[in-house]
Structures are given as C-alpha cells and as structure tokens.
Design an enzyme around this catalytic site. Structure first.
Site, PDB file in Angstrom:
ATOM      1  N   CYS A  69     -19.301 -53.712  14.191  1.00 56.36           N
ATOM      2  CA  CYS A  69     -18.574 -53.696  12.796  1.00 56.36           C
ATOM      3  C   CYS A  69     -17.851 -55.185  12.585  1.00 56.36           C
ATOM      4  CB  CYS A  69     -17.489 -52.398  12.750  1.00 56.36           C
ATOM      5  SG  CYS A  69     -18.127 -50.958  13.015  1.00 56.36           S
ATOM      6  N   HIS A 111     -12.612 -54.990   7.320  1.00 52.42           N
ATOM      7  CA  HIS A 111     -13.782 -53.894   7.658  1.00 52.42           C
ATOM      8  C   HIS A 111     -13.129 -52.428   7.547  1.00 52.42           C
ATOM      9  CE1 HIS A 111     -16.594 -51.392   9.584  1.00 52.42           C
ATOM     10  NE2 HIS A 111     -15.866 -50.784  10.626  1.00 52.42           N
ATOM     11  N   ASN A 128     -17.607 -45.816   6.707  1.00 51.45           N
ATOM     12  CA  ASN A 128     -17.800 -47.217   7.514  1.00 51.45           C
ATOM     13  C   ASN A 128     -19.298 -47.313   7.672  1.00 51.45           C
ATOM     14  OD1 ASN A 128     -17.977 -48.932   9.666  1.00 51.45           O
ATOM     15  ND2 ASN A 128     -16.380 -47.649  10.994  1.00 51.45           N
TER      16      ASN A 128
HETATM   17  N1  COA Z   1     -12.613 -32.211  10.849  1.00 47.83           N
HETATM   18  C1  COA Z   1     -11.526 -31.652  11.000  1.00 47.83           C
HETATM   19  N2  COA Z   1     -10.946 -31.697  12.249  1.00 47.83           N
HETATM   20  C2  COA Z   1     -11.101 -32.754  13.199  1.00 47.83           C
HETATM   21  C3  COA Z   1     -12.447 -33.625  12.598  1.00 47.83           C
HETATM   22  C4  COA Z   1     -12.821 -33.289  11.431  1.00 47.83           C
HETATM   23  N3  COA Z   1     -13.762 -34.117  10.875  1.00 47.83           N
HETATM   24  N4  COA Z   1     -12.303 -34.516  13.454  1.00 47.83           N
HETATM   25  C5  COA Z   1     -11.220 -34.343  14.478  1.00 47.83           C
HETATM   26  N5  COA Z   1     -10.577 -33.342  14.098  1.00 47.83           N
HETATM   27  C6  COA Z   1      -9.671 -32.405  14.895  1.00 47.83           C
HETATM   28  C7  COA Z   1      -9.627 -32.903  16.264  1.00 47.83           C
HETATM   29  O1  COA Z   1     -10.292 -32.250  17.017  1.00 47.83           O
HETATM   30  C8  COA Z   1      -7.901 -32.382  16.524  1.00 47.83           C
HETATM   31  O2  COA Z   1      -7.866 -31.159  16.848  1.00 47.83           O
HETATM   32  P1  COA Z   1      -6.871 -30.444  18.004  1.00 47.83           P
HETATM   33  O3  COA Z   1      -5.670 -30.965  17.685  1.00 47.83           O
HETATM   34  O4  COA Z   1      -7.271 -29.131  17.883  1.00 47.83           O
HETATM   35  O5  COA Z   1      -7.334 -31.288  19.146  1.00 47.83           O
HETATM   36  C9  COA Z   1      -7.422 -32.805  15.240  1.00 47.83           C
HETATM   37  O6  COA Z   1      -8.357 -32.871  14.314  1.00 47.83           O
HETATM   38  C10 COA Z   1      -6.584 -34.127  15.200  1.00 47.83           C
HETATM   39  O7  COA Z   1      -7.495 -34.896  15.874  1.00 47.83           O
HETATM   40  P2  COA Z   1      -6.802 -36.663  15.732  1.00 47.83           P
HETATM   41  O8  COA Z   1      -7.727 -37.305  16.839  1.00 47.83           O
HETATM   42  O9  COA Z   1      -5.205 -36.388  16.519  1.00 47.83           O
HETATM   43  O10 COA Z   1      -6.955 -36.851  14.331  1.00 47.83           O
HETATM   44  P3  COA Z   1      -6.228 -38.280  14.009  1.00 47.83           P
HETATM   45  O11 COA Z   1      -5.198 -38.139  12.938  1.00 47.83           O
HETATM   46  O12 COA Z   1      -5.813 -39.223  15.002  1.00 47.83           O
HETATM   47  O13 COA Z   1      -7.442 -38.982  13.211  1.00 47.83           O
HETATM   48  C11 COA Z   1      -9.282 -40.426  13.256  1.00 47.83           C
HETATM   49  C12 COA Z   1      -8.758 -39.244  13.800  1.00 47.83           C
HETATM   50  C13 COA Z   1     -10.906 -40.710  14.027  1.00 47.83           C
HETATM   51  C14 COA Z   1      -9.684 -40.222  11.928  1.00 47.83           C
HETATM   52  C15 COA Z   1      -8.411 -41.606  13.890  1.00 47.83           C
HETATM   53  O14 COA Z   1      -8.180 -41.652  14.991  1.00 47.83           O
HETATM   54  C16 COA Z   1      -9.220 -42.925  13.274  1.00 47.83           C
HETATM   55  O15 COA Z   1      -9.374 -43.184  12.083  1.00 47.83           O
HETATM   56  N6  COA Z   1      -9.367 -43.659  14.322  1.00 47.83           N
HETATM   57  C17 COA Z   1      -9.944 -45.000  13.998  1.00 47.83           C
HETATM   58  C18 COA Z   1     -11.753 -44.666  14.054  1.00 47.83           C
HETATM   59  C19 COA Z   1     -12.524 -45.855  13.408  1.00 47.83           C
HETATM   60  O16 COA Z   1     -12.162 -46.353  12.596  1.00 47.83           O
HETATM   61  N7  COA Z   1     -13.531 -46.110  14.466  1.00 47.83           N
HETATM   62  C20 COA Z   1     -14.425 -47.005  13.920  1.00 47.83           C
HETATM   63  C21 COA Z   1     -13.827 -48.558  14.039  1.00 47.83           C
HETATM   64  S1  COA Z   1     -15.108 -49.523  13.776  1.00 47.83           S
END
Ligand code: COA
Length: 323
Positions: free
Chosen positions: A110, A248, A278
């Site tokens: 990215c 990004h 993304n």
């Molecule tokens: N729909 C519903 N539930 C989901 C889900 C989805 N698409 N994806 C994950 N969950 C669930 C998880 O399984 C977790 O459940 P649990 O508590 O029963 O284990 C719960 O939601 C919370 O997950 P969590 O990982 O704590 O969510 P978060 O608030 O941290 O958000 C991201 C997750 C991925 C959105 C966040 O970590 C993020 O944006 N990270 C950066 C990722 C990124 O941008 N990557 C590319 C960079 S180039």
C-alpha cells in the site's frame, strides 16, 4: 535545470460495486460493523477488468490529457500483477504503444505509489529523462479470502496514476522520508507458492492475504505518525502550511486517529475510503485524481500536499509535494 512536477492525473475503477449489504449476504458481518469500524460503505471489484487492463486505461487517459506519446519511463506500483512476469508496466507499455519507454514494477504494497513517485522523481532529477508515468494499481479481490470477514470487508480494486515532468524552474518535491521494516512482515502478508511442485510439500499455507489488524493499527499510529512529522520537520514547513494530507485510505477511523496524533485538523485529511475501501497501491493516486476532478486540488496552484502511504512489508513513507 528543470525540476519534476505532477502535470496530469487519472483514475479508472472496475464497474462492479460491492456494498456492505452484498457482503452481509456471504459473510457473518453487518453494514453497521463495517461502517462503524472502518467508514467503508462500498468498494469496487474487478470482474471483467484486470490489473493490466485497469492500469493501461489509466495510461491512455494520461496520454490523452497531455496530448503526448512522449514518455521516457513507466513505473507501476502493484502487488497483484496479472502475471509474475512480465511486469504490469511492460503490459501497459504494450497497450499504449510507448516503445521508447523503459518499464518496471515496484511492489511496496500500500506504500507502492509513494515509493514509485519517489523513484520517478530521482530519474527526472538526473535530467537524463524528462517525462515519466507512475501508476498505482491493485486488484485486491484476487488476493482476498472472501470467507475471512477480517479482511474481505476492507479491500477493493482500482487504478490511478500521474504524469511527472521536468517543467518547473523551482523544486516541487519538498521533502521525503521512506521507511521499511521487514522484521514485522507477518503483520500483513500474502503467500505465494507453486502448489503443483511435487518435490515441495507446503504445509498450512494460505494463498490469501493474512492480516493482524490491531498490529497494523498500532504501527500506523506509532511509526507512520512519526514519519509524517519528520517529513514535515525536514521540509522546514509548519502544520498550517500544509494544504491537504493525502494518506493511504485504509480505514476512516485510522485516518481520524492519525490526524489527531499528528495534530492536524481532520478536515485536511482528504478521504474517499467510504466508496472504494483500501485499494492498496491505487489508494493515494485515486484520492489525488478524484480530488483534482472535484477541484479540491488544482494542479499548478502550488498547494502543499503531504502524501503518505503505509502497508505490508512493513513499508511506509511520506512525500511533501507542491502540486
Ligand atoms: N464483521 C463483523 N465482525 C467482525 C468483522 C466483520 N467484518 N471482522 C472482525 N470482526 C469481529 C472480530 O472477530 C472480533 O470478534 P470477537 O470480539 O468475538 O473476537 C470483533 O469483531 C472485534 O474485532 P477487533 O479486531 O477488535 O475490531 P477492531 O475494532 O480492532 O477493528 C479492524 C478491526 C481490522 C477494522 C482494525 O483493527 C483496523 O482497521 N486495523 C487496520 C487494518 C488495515 O487497515 N490494514 C491494511 C493496512 S494497509
């Protein structure tokens, strides 16, 4: 001596729109979860398009806008080439008939467009070359496991690019800071292996993109924020001198947190993540091109833009550019 400047922008998107409710139909997820955690409402998914076809269309528009076929090099940033070899840039060259250009790809995930634009600037500064095409393109849908709700909802497909030319009597690339940390590669990676090799037994390898979302979130807030502030410091400019930040487009919540962390008004962080998710290497130039179309940005007006990318590698970097 003439200095490089971005002279044209263009973007091309696959026609298929996949909304959050479309994903609700195939995954245990909800529009409410996706939108509240990421700000994403929909994304584009390539059906009839490919990485090289999208990139070639971007190139066609750039050449039409500039009314030229005189391009010294094509650099394509991508991690989803149609083929391992040749490079997407060579396929773009073929599609555009730019026989005199040299062409290669950059894979910095990215951050790819930031890396590619920096490399283009160095070629141009050498004065040996006068005009370069830099395209960021990814068809992330080829890499995503659509049964993994942790990644499937985040990514989309797209392509965008710029022409950069030696046309300016003063420098426009004001400062840059580009970084990598391969030690943290496992936070975000996609495996590639030849499953038909009978001599090699591959254990437990997923062919899809794997991500530790929390680790990436923390990395962006800690390392990318520092990088942005350092690039700003090295430019000698202040926060208020920056017209806009084009970071990004991974997640709106992350962009808001980043703005707060570097103490920049979040209104200066332009955003289109709601509509495309993304798009990896395409993300920053897609935002640039759309913002020019919307007249938020005007090429030639010397707006000071902080371009920032971050992603797998880990890779990250900022370019502060007068556009
Ligand atoms: N729909 C519903 N539930 C989901 C889900 C989805 N698409 N994806 C994950 N969950 C669930 C998880 O399984 C977790 O459940 P649990 O508590 O029963 O284990 C719960 O939601 C919370 O997950 P969590 O990982 O704590 O969510 P978060 O608030 O941290 O958000 C991201 C997750 C991925 C959105 C966040 O970590 C993020 O944006 N990270 C950066 C990722 C990124 O941008 N990557 C590319 C960079 S180039």
């Amino acid at each position: 001596m003439l200095y490089p400047k971005i002279t044209q922008v263009a973007h091309v998107l696959p026609t298929k729109v996949v909304s959050n409710s479309d994903l609700e139909a195939i995954l245990d997820t909800s529009d409410e979860w996706i939108y509240s955690r990421t700000g994403i409402k929909e994304r584009r998914v390539a059906i009839d398009e490919s990485t090289s076809s999208l990139a070639t269309e971007v190139g066609k528009i750039l050449l039409q806008k500039a009314n030229t076929k005189d391009v010294d090099f094509i650099i394509v940033a991508t991690m989803t080439s149609d083929e391992a070899t040749p490079s997407t840039a060579c396929l773009v060259q073929d599609g555009l008939g730019l026989t005199q250009a040299f062409c290669f790809d950059i894979n910095a995930a990215c951050s790819g467009f930031i890396y590619a634009l920096s490399v283009a600037e160095k070629f141009l500064l050498s004065q040996k070359y006068q005009k370069g095409m830099v395209i960021g393109v990814d068809v992330m849908s080829n890499l995503i496991d659509y049964s993994d709700r942790g990644t499937a909802v985040l990514f989309g497909d797209g392509a965008a690019g710029v022409l950069v030319e030696n046309i300016s009597s003063t420098p426009n690339f004001i400062s840059e800071l580009i970084q990598s940390d391969g030690n943290r590669y496992e936070a975000l990676h996609g495996l590639s292996s030849n499953r038909s090799n009978p001599f090699k037994i591959v254990h437990n390898q997923s062919p899809y993109l794997l991500m530790n979302g929390k680790q990436i979130f923390d990395f962006v807030l800690r390392d990318v924020s520092k990088n942005m502030l350092q690039a700003l410091k090295e430019s000698g400019l202040e926060h208020e001198d920056i017209d806009f930040v084009l970071a990004h487009q991974a997640n709106q919540r992350l962009l808001n947190a980043l703005a707060k962390k570097i103490n920049m008004p979040k209104e200066k962080f332009l955003s289109n993540v709601a509509y495309y998710g993304n798009t990896s290497s395409a993300s920053v130039p897609l935002l640039l091109s759309e913002s020019v179309d919307k007249k938020e940005l005007v090429l030639g007006r010397n707006q000071k833009i902080l371009f920032t990318g971050y992603g797998a590698g880990l890779t990250w970097g900022s370019l502060l550019i007068n556009i």
